[in-house]
Write a protein that holds these residues in place. Sequence first.
Motif: not given
Length: 228
Positions: A215-228, A87-90
């Motif tokens: 400054g303050p952060p934006s909203n946080v988005v997340t996606r989970r990679t697939g693969g192996e 899982s990656f958060y941005y």
Amino acid sequence: MKRALVLCCAAFSAALTACSTAAPPVSLAATMTSPVDIRLNWTGTDPSAAGRIIEFATAADGPWTTLQFMPVRQDSYVHPDLMPQTSFYYRLRPYYGPASTAVTVTVPGGSAGNDSKDWPSPATLPGGPAATHPVRTGAAAPTDLKAKVLQSNGILFTWTDNAADEEGYLLEDQPAGAADYKVVAVLDRDINSFPLITLPDENTASYRVRAFYYGPPSNVVTRRTGGE
């Protein structure tokens, strides 16, 4: 040829304090373009920002790592070749602060060997006026920026630190013909001397130094990679 961004802020990734009075009207979104590639897009703008950083984490509460400093007008970023099944958060964060007057520097170009014992390190030089101006004011801008060519591809920059509460300093350059300035070094607060090894496209470039804060952060988005 690319140069890794020099990060000299000791607590750079942990500098999470919101320093702006209002959140930028930015909305961040993430899309999987392959099982291990994530594309980030955002809308909205903050005319008062000097630029933005994109940060990622592998846990919802961080720690956060900076991927790139970007000009305000940039609206997308691709994070490629990621670890599978993770899982990656941005999030995006703006940065602000006054910049020095720019100086243009030309170096001969080519490569030159450096003896690590002789090559200078980032430093706080003594002397000069007391740094008493809040970084949110124009009076905090670095002054007296000087550039000394040390070798065919090396420049020593020095300046006067006028900011009392900066997060740190950014060294920015704009190679001849480039559309935007880019950040080439992130430095601790109170640093006012920094040596830069230039890249081939920087034989002639304009440079400036910015006292900055986040400054303050934006909203946080997340996606989970697939693969192996």
